[in-house]
Design a protein around this motif. Structure first.
Motif, PDB file in Angstrom:
ATOM      1  N   PRO A   1       0.713  -1.186  -0.224  1.00 29.52           N
ATOM      2  CA  PRO A   1      -0.062  -0.092   0.066  1.00 29.52           C
ATOM      3  C   PRO A   1       0.972   1.274   0.219  1.00 29.52           C
ATOM      4  N   ARG A   2       1.908   1.221   0.714  1.00 26.43           N
ATOM      5  CA  ARG A   2       2.896   2.469   0.928  1.00 26.43           C
ATOM      6  C   ARG A   2       3.351   2.742  -0.679  1.00 26.43           C
ATOM      7  N   MET A   3       3.859   1.912  -1.488  1.00 28.05           N
ATOM      8  CA  MET A   3       4.343   2.022  -2.767  1.00 28.05           C
ATOM      9  C   MET A   3       3.379   2.613  -3.557  1.00 28.05           C
ATOM     10  N   ALA A   4       1.927   2.030  -3.426  1.00 26.12           N
ATOM     11  CA  ALA A   4       1.084   2.644  -4.183  1.00 26.12           C
ATOM     12  C   ALA A   4       0.753   3.981  -3.901  1.00 26.12           C
ATOM     13  N   GLN A   5       0.762   4.276  -2.558  1.00 22.80           N
ATOM     14  CA  GLN A   5       0.731   5.749  -2.162  1.00 22.80           C
ATOM     15  C   GLN A   5       1.703   6.501  -2.879  1.00 22.80           C
TER      16      GLN A   5
ATOM     17  N   ARG B   1      14.792   8.773   1.196  1.00 18.49           N
ATOM     18  CA  ARG B   1      15.358   7.860   0.360  1.00 18.49           C
ATOM     19  C   ARG B   1      14.177   6.621   0.425  1.00 18.49           C
ATOM     20  N   THR B   2      13.533   6.478   1.283  1.00 22.17           N
ATOM     21  CA  THR B   2      12.511   5.445   1.315  1.00 22.17           C
ATOM     22  C   THR B   2      11.531   5.767  -0.107  1.00 22.17           C
ATOM     23  N   VAL B   3      11.220   7.054  -0.126  1.00 28.74           N
ATOM     24  CA  VAL B   3      10.377   7.511  -1.269  1.00 28.74           C
ATOM     25  C   VAL B   3      10.892   7.042  -2.598  1.00 28.74           C
ATOM     26  N   ARG B   4      12.273   7.502  -2.749  1.00 26.93           N
ATOM     27  CA  ARG B   4      13.000   7.231  -3.744  1.00 26.93           C
ATOM     28  C   ARG B   4      13.064   5.534  -4.199  1.00 26.93           C
ATOM     29  N   ARG B   5      13.349   4.779  -3.215  1.00 22.42           N
ATOM     30  CA  ARG B   5      13.384   3.398  -3.354  1.00 22.42           C
ATOM     31  C   ARG B   5      11.965   2.702  -3.572  1.00 22.42           C
ATOM     32  N   ASP B   6      10.626   3.285  -2.876  1.00 26.37           N
ATOM     33  CA  ASP B   6       9.572   2.809  -3.282  1.00 26.37           C
ATOM     34  C   ASP B   6       9.208   3.208  -4.903  1.00 26.37           C
ATOM     35  N   TRP B   7       9.813   4.534  -5.085  1.00 27.73           N
ATOM     36  CA  TRP B   7       9.210   4.977  -6.392  1.00 27.73           C
ATOM     37  C   TRP B   7       9.993   4.163  -7.430  1.00 27.73           C
ATOM     38  N   GLN B   8      11.292   3.656  -7.306  1.00 32.55           N
ATOM     39  CA  GLN B   8      11.930   2.865  -8.276  1.00 32.55           C
ATOM     40  C   GLN B   8      11.296   1.430  -8.377  1.00 32.55           C
ATOM     41  N   GLN B   9      10.882   1.008  -7.149  1.00 30.78           N
ATOM     42  CA  GLN B   9      10.396  -0.480  -7.167  1.00 30.78           C
ATOM     43  C   GLN B   9       8.910  -0.303  -7.879  1.00 30.78           C
ATOM     44  N   ALA B  10       7.929   0.530  -7.506  1.00 35.68           N
ATOM     45  CA  ALA B  10       6.811   0.570  -8.008  1.00 35.68           C
ATOM     46  C   ALA B  10       6.898   0.947  -9.613  1.00 35.68           C
TER      47      ALA B  10
ATOM     48  N   LEU C   1       9.170  -0.325 -11.550  1.00 35.05           N
ATOM     49  CA  LEU C   1       9.285  -1.721 -12.151  1.00 35.05           C
ATOM     50  C   LEU C   1       8.218  -2.727 -12.265  1.00 35.05           C
ATOM     51  N   PHE C   2       7.554  -2.504 -11.051  1.00 29.31           N
ATOM     52  CA  PHE C   2       6.162  -3.380 -10.883  1.00 29.31           C
ATOM     53  C   PHE C   2       5.361  -2.823 -11.973  1.00 29.31           C
ATOM     54  N   LEU C   3       5.042  -1.548 -12.292  1.00 26.49           N
ATOM     55  CA  LEU C   3       3.994  -1.189 -13.080  1.00 26.49           C
ATOM     56  C   LEU C   3       4.383  -1.269 -14.502  1.00 26.49           C
ATOM     57  N   ALA C   4       5.816  -1.262 -14.916  1.00 25.58           N
ATOM     58  CA  ALA C   4       6.229  -1.575 -16.130  1.00 25.58           C
ATOM     59  C   ALA C   4       5.972  -3.101 -16.468  1.00 25.58           C
ATOM     60  N   GLU C   5       6.251  -4.009 -15.551  1.00 32.14           N
ATOM     61  CA  GLU C   5       5.788  -5.376 -15.890  1.00 32.14           C
ATOM     62  C   GLU C   5       4.499  -5.583 -15.902  1.00 32.14           C
ATOM     63  N   ALA C   6       3.594  -5.022 -15.177  1.00 29.06           N
ATOM     64  CA  ALA C   6       2.333  -5.229 -14.885  1.00 29.06           C
ATOM     65  C   ALA C   6       1.453  -4.633 -16.339  1.00 29.06           C
ATOM     66  N   LEU C   7       2.242  -3.699 -16.970  1.00 30.85           N
ATOM     67  CA  LEU C   7       1.609  -3.284 -18.426  1.00 30.85           C
ATOM     68  C   LEU C   7       1.988  -3.624 -19.462  1.00 30.85           C
ATOM     69  N   ARG C   8       2.910  -4.687 -19.369  1.00 29.47           N
ATOM     70  CA  ARG C   8       3.597  -5.383 -20.489  1.00 29.47           C
ATOM     71  C   ARG C   8       2.361  -6.111 -21.348  1.00 29.47           C
TER      72      ARG C   8
END
Length: 187
Positions: free
Chosen positions: A141-145, A169-178, A180-187
């Motif tokens: 949920p935080r990553m989605a936020q 730093r946590t925001v940057r990390r969550d943004w990068q991971q999110a 990646l997740f969204l790019a994979e989900a949208l393929r």
């Protein structure tokens, strides 16, 4: 606070006052228009809404819940970004339902006319992103936020960190991971 005169490009005229919401909305109006313009950019001629309509529809939805108190402008912008996302998604779904005939019985065309009609790829993409974001929210949920605040509320990393009570730093990390997740989900 009352609404500005109709000649003022501020709040929609003729609506009941909602105190704190009106003050926050008036203060953030230009930012909300900039944010709406950014959300609608790239929609071409097939855009669901224009900037002003999106901002005003968002206000109407916010005004329905006038009991909500916002601690500050930052919290208001977080919520307004979510409301804008909701407005866009609801209108895209409504338009797609209308294209499918709504309650009308479906008839298969025997001509090739349907192949030459303009597509709704932009709207389909909006729904795909929304669905991917909903899936991400179930996992983290935080990553989605973070995505919602960065994309739909147009907030910077420090603003997101402050709003969520986490580090930059946590925001940057969550943004990068999110991403990646969204790019994979949208393929």
């Amino acid at each position: 606070m009352s609404f500005p005169e109709p000649t003022d490009p501020g709040l929609p005229a003729g609506l009941p006052a909602h105190g704190q919401l009106d003050a926050l909305y008036a203060d953030a109006y230009r930012e909300l228009r900039r944010l709406a313009r950014a959300r609608l950019h790239g929609g071409g001629r097939n855009t669901v809404l224009d900037t002003t309509a999106l901002v005003h529809e968002s206000y109407l939805r916010l005004a329905r819940h006038s009991e909500i108190a916002f601690e500050d402008k930052l919290r208001f912008m977080v919520y307004a970004g979510r409301v804008m996302r909701s407005v866009i998604i609801d209108l895209v779904r409504e338009r797609q339902a209308e294209r499918r005939g709504g309650d009308v019985a479906h008839v298969t065309l025997t001509t090739q006319l349907g192949e030459h009609l303009p597509g709704d790829a932009g709207e389909a993409e909006i729904l795909r992103v929304h669905d991917a974001l909903e899936e991400l929210a179930k996992l983290d949920p935080r990553m989605a936020q973070v995505v919602e605040l960065r994309y739909f509320a147009g907030m910077t990393e420090p603003e997101i960190a402050q709003a969520l009570g986490i580090t930059d730093r946590t925001v940057r990390r969550d943004w990068q991971q999110a991403r990646l997740f969204l790019a994979e989900a949208l393929r």
